[in-house]
Enzyme design. Structure first.
Site, PDB file in Angstrom:
ATOM      1  N   ARG A   1      46.685  11.853  94.716  1.00 43.40           N
ATOM      2  CA  ARG A   1      47.701  12.449  95.594  1.00 43.40           C
ATOM      3  C   ARG A   1      47.029  12.891  96.892  1.00 43.40           C
ATOM      4  O   ARG A   1      45.932  13.448  96.878  1.00 43.40           O
ATOM      5  CB  ARG A   1      48.324  13.686  94.938  1.00 43.40           C
ATOM      6  CG  ARG A   1      49.503  13.379  94.059  1.00 43.40           C
ATOM      7  CD  ARG A   1      50.744  12.892  94.823  1.00 43.40           C
ATOM      8  NE  ARG A   1      51.841  12.601  93.933  1.00 43.40           N
ATOM      9  CZ  ARG A   1      52.078  11.424  93.338  1.00 43.40           C
ATOM     10  NH1 ARG A   1      51.274  10.404  93.539  1.00 43.40           N
ATOM     11  NH2 ARG A   1      53.129  11.270  92.553  1.00 43.40           N
TER      12      ARG A   1
ATOM     13  N   GLU B   1      52.952  11.660 103.682  1.00 37.16           N
ATOM     14  CA  GLU B   1      53.455  10.283 103.663  1.00 37.16           C
ATOM     15  C   GLU B   1      54.906  10.237 104.129  1.00 37.16           C
ATOM     16  O   GLU B   1      55.660  11.157 103.819  1.00 37.16           O
ATOM     17  CB  GLU B   1      53.360   9.723 102.241  1.00 37.16           C
ATOM     18  CG  GLU B   1      51.935   9.647 101.754  1.00 37.16           C
ATOM     19  CD  GLU B   1      51.805   9.167 100.317  1.00 37.16           C
ATOM     20  OE1 GLU B   1      52.800   8.703  99.740  1.00 37.16           O
ATOM     21  OE2 GLU B   1      50.693   9.256  99.778  1.00 37.16           O
TER      22      GLU B   1
ATOM     23  N   HIS C   1      50.318   3.617  99.812  1.00 36.63           N
ATOM     24  CA  HIS C   1      50.709   4.096  98.478  1.00 36.63           C
ATOM     25  C   HIS C   1      51.224   2.939  97.607  1.00 36.63           C
ATOM     26  O   HIS C   1      52.376   2.938  97.179  1.00 36.63           O
ATOM     27  CB  HIS C   1      51.765   5.203  98.595  1.00 36.63           C
ATOM     28  CG  HIS C   1      51.832   6.074  97.372  1.00 36.63           C
ATOM     29  ND1 HIS C   1      52.130   7.413  97.417  1.00 36.63           N
ATOM     30  CD2 HIS C   1      51.650   5.788  96.053  1.00 36.63           C
ATOM     31  CE1 HIS C   1      52.140   7.923  96.193  1.00 36.63           C
ATOM     32  NE2 HIS C   1      51.854   6.933  95.337  1.00 36.63           N
TER      33      HIS C   1
HETATM   34  P1  NAP Z   1      46.883  12.214  83.438  1.00 31.39           P
HETATM   35  O1  NAP Z   1      46.634  11.326  82.274  1.00 31.39           O
HETATM   36  O2  NAP Z   1      47.668  13.463  83.249  1.00 31.39           O
HETATM   37  O3  NAP Z   1      45.455  12.589  84.082  1.00 31.39           O
HETATM   38  C1  NAP Z   1      45.283  13.574  85.048  1.00 31.39           C
HETATM   39  C2  NAP Z   1      43.854  14.080  84.983  1.00 31.39           C
HETATM   40  O4  NAP Z   1      43.668  15.053  86.016  1.00 31.39           O
HETATM   41  C3  NAP Z   1      43.496  14.737  83.658  1.00 31.39           C
HETATM   42  O5  NAP Z   1      42.304  14.180  83.198  1.00 31.39           O
HETATM   43  C4  NAP Z   1      43.308  16.223  84.007  1.00 31.39           C
HETATM   44  O6  NAP Z   1      42.229  16.717  83.240  1.00 31.39           O
HETATM   45  C5  NAP Z   1      42.971  16.178  85.493  1.00 31.39           C
HETATM   46  N1  NAP Z   1      43.435  17.389  86.161  1.00 31.39           N
HETATM   47  C6  NAP Z   1      44.684  17.913  86.155  1.00 31.39           C
HETATM   48  N2  NAP Z   1      44.709  19.057  86.844  1.00 31.39           N
HETATM   49  C7  NAP Z   1      43.439  19.275  87.275  1.00 31.39           C
HETATM   50  C8  NAP Z   1      42.831  20.308  88.026  1.00 31.39           C
HETATM   51  N3  NAP Z   1      43.532  21.374  88.464  1.00 31.39           N
HETATM   52  N4  NAP Z   1      41.509  20.212  88.281  1.00 31.39           N
HETATM   53  C9  NAP Z   1      40.795  19.155  87.847  1.00 31.39           C
HETATM   54  N5  NAP Z   1      41.328  18.144  87.131  1.00 31.39           N
HETATM   55  C10 NAP Z   1      42.632  18.214  86.843  1.00 31.39           C
HETATM   56  O7  NAP Z   1      47.626  11.427  84.599  1.00 31.39           O
HETATM   57  P2  NAP Z   1      47.489   9.879  85.011  1.00 31.39           P
HETATM   58  O8  NAP Z   1      48.549   9.091  84.338  1.00 31.39           O
HETATM   59  O9  NAP Z   1      46.071   9.453  84.854  1.00 31.39           O
HETATM   60  O10 NAP Z   1      47.882  10.002  86.576  1.00 31.39           O
HETATM   61  C11 NAP Z   1      47.059  10.769  87.431  1.00 31.39           C
HETATM   62  C12 NAP Z   1      47.666  10.913  88.808  1.00 31.39           C
HETATM   63  O11 NAP Z   1      47.554   9.691  89.517  1.00 31.39           O
HETATM   64  C13 NAP Z   1      49.170  11.221  88.851  1.00 31.39           C
HETATM   65  O12 NAP Z   1      49.432  12.600  88.668  1.00 31.39           O
HETATM   66  C14 NAP Z   1      49.569  10.752  90.232  1.00 31.39           C
HETATM   67  O13 NAP Z   1      49.481  11.815  91.155  1.00 31.39           O
HETATM   68  C15 NAP Z   1      48.515   9.690  90.563  1.00 31.39           C
HETATM   69  N6  NAP Z   1      49.107   8.345  90.667  1.00 31.39           N
HETATM   70  C16 NAP Z   1      49.025   7.670  91.852  1.00 31.39           C
HETATM   71  C17 NAP Z   1      49.569   6.393  91.955  1.00 31.39           C
HETATM   72  C18 NAP Z   1      49.474   5.606  93.235  1.00 31.39           C
HETATM   73  O14 NAP Z   1      50.323   4.734  93.452  1.00 31.39           O
HETATM   74  N7  NAP Z   1      48.503   5.835  94.074  1.00 31.39           N
HETATM   75  C19 NAP Z   1      50.231   5.825  90.872  1.00 31.39           C
HETATM   76  C20 NAP Z   1      50.293   6.546  89.678  1.00 31.39           C
HETATM   77  C21 NAP Z   1      49.729   7.794  89.589  1.00 31.39           C
HETATM   78  P3  NAP Z   1      42.197  18.239  82.721  1.00 31.39           P
HETATM   79  O15 NAP Z   1      43.530  18.519  82.093  1.00 31.39           O
HETATM   80  O16 NAP Z   1      41.029  18.288  81.775  1.00 31.39           O
HETATM   81  O17 NAP Z   1      41.949  19.072  83.939  1.00 31.39           O
END
Ligand code: NAP
Length: 320
Positions: free
Chosen positions: A233, A262, A280
């Site tokens: 993000r 964005e 994005h």
């Molecule tokens: P996920 O499985 O929930 O993984 C998120 C990770 O972030 C977890 O390992 C979590 O670990 C860590 N995290 C959360 N809050 C944190 C904090 N305050 N400090 C440090 N680490 C933190 O989610 P995902 O499916 O992998 O997706 C991740 C993100 O990718 C989404 O939320 C979205 O914003 C982004 N995304 C972007 C696109 C794009 O088109 N560019 C597409 C899809 C997703 P802990 O709980 O151990 O902290």
């Protein structure tokens, strides 16, 4: 029995609209010349909402007294105040897993584009420089031997790590907790991760907790050979600090799929040759966006058929 009413404030993919139309009474308020009035008129009938990027906050929830479920298109749901939904007993769902591989593939592509300057190299060919000036300059950086630090080793972070392993990269990570079942090196601070690694991959969610986590201090720790990739993000990075770090050579280059405001990208960032910018597109294939759309529909259908959602977010777990 009358069909449950679903609010659709923004146009969504055909697969969503067709799927919803079969089962629900849709309130497509984006078609109205006065969407606010259209929402007010529909409010009593609305029991679910299919959401694409718009804010779901207290003001939104206050308008919809009979809302039971918010089905968000996207795995990131920082646009939805899930705590407020939870407090009101409203279910929130997102679209995890179905986009993981697509986003991880994009992340690796963006990493290689950035390290090996592939977008500049393509511009070299298209602009006629190859024929006019000769070979494209050798890149100062290589992927070989890099230490990859992943912020957010969740579903997508792990899929990126698996791919990076195949490229021979040493993998480190930071998150609020250590992940079970992985052999990668855990760092309990982001600055420790940046200090150890020369490549930082951001895959953490947006929201207050991660806002501007990557600032001047972290970029300095990453160092002059440093590559920053953001596929998570835009709000996670202080964009002004990043522009300064790229301009001054504090880090070497950045590859960005996401931005703070964005679709607006600061001109100062666009002017930098060492920034690779994508609009994005992490999950943006027909295949994957359709799969996400089907999951939005699936969550709403499941909720109204069985009282259970398929993919509830952590703030609104399914009640047993
Ligand atoms: P996920 O499985 O929930 O993984 C998120 C990770 O972030 C977890 O390992 C979590 O670990 C860590 N995290 C959360 N809050 C944190 C904090 N305050 N400090 C440090 N680490 C933190 O989610 P995902 O499916 O992998 O997706 C991740 C993100 O990718 C989404 O939320 C979205 O914003 C982004 N995304 C972007 C696109 C794009 O088109 N560019 C597409 C899809 C997703 P802990 O709980 O151990 O902290």
């Amino acid at each position: 029995m009358s069909k449950p009413g679903i609010l659709v404030p923004r146009p969504m993919r055909d697969v969503v609209m067709r799927g919803l139309e079969k089962r629900f009474a849709l309130y497509k308020t984006f078609e109205s010349e006065d969407p606010d009035r259209a929402i007010a008129e529909a409010a009593d009938h609305v029991r679910g909402a299919a959401i694409l990027g718009q804010k779901v906050d207290v003001a939104f929830l206050d308008k919809l007294p009979n809302l039971e479920i918010v089905a968000n298109f996207g795995v990131g749901y920082d646009n939805v105040d899930a705590h407020d939904c939870s407090a009101r007993g409203i279910m929130v769902t997102n679209t995890p897993d179905v986009l993981t591989d697509e986003v991880a593939d994009t992340a690796l592509g963006l990493l290689i584009m950035t390290v090996r300057e592939l977008s500049a190299a393509e511009r070299w060919v298209r602009g006629g420089s190859w024929a006019a000036k000769g070979a494209f300059p050798l890149t100062k950086t290589t992927l070989i031997g890099r230490k990859l630090g992943i912020l957010g080793l969740g579903r997508i972070g792990k899929a990126i790590a698996r791919r990076a392993e195949a490229f021979g990269l040493e993998i480190h990570y930071h998150g609020r907790s250590r992940q079970a079942g992985v052999a990668y090196t855990y760092h309990d601070t982001l600055s420790g991760l940046a200090q150890t690694c020369d490549t930082l991959m951001l895959v953490a969610p947006g929201g207050e907790q991660t806002h501007h986590m990557v600032d001047a201090t972290i970029l300095k720790a990453l160092g002059p050979d440093g590559i920053l990739i953001n596929i998570g993000r835009g709000s996670v990075v202080n964009e002004l600090d990043l522009i300064e770090a790229l301009s001054s050579g504090t880090i070497h280059a950045a590859g960005l799929d996401v931005f703070e405001h964005e679709p607006n990208v600061p001109q100062a960032l666009l002017d930098l040759e060492n920034a690779v910018v994508l609009p994005h597109v992490g999950s943006a294939s027909v295949h994957t966006r359709d799969a996400m759309g089907q999951l939005v529909v699936g969550n709403l259908v499941s909720w109204f058929d069985t009282g259970r959602a398929i993919t509830p977010v952590s703030e609104t777990p399914q009640k047993e």
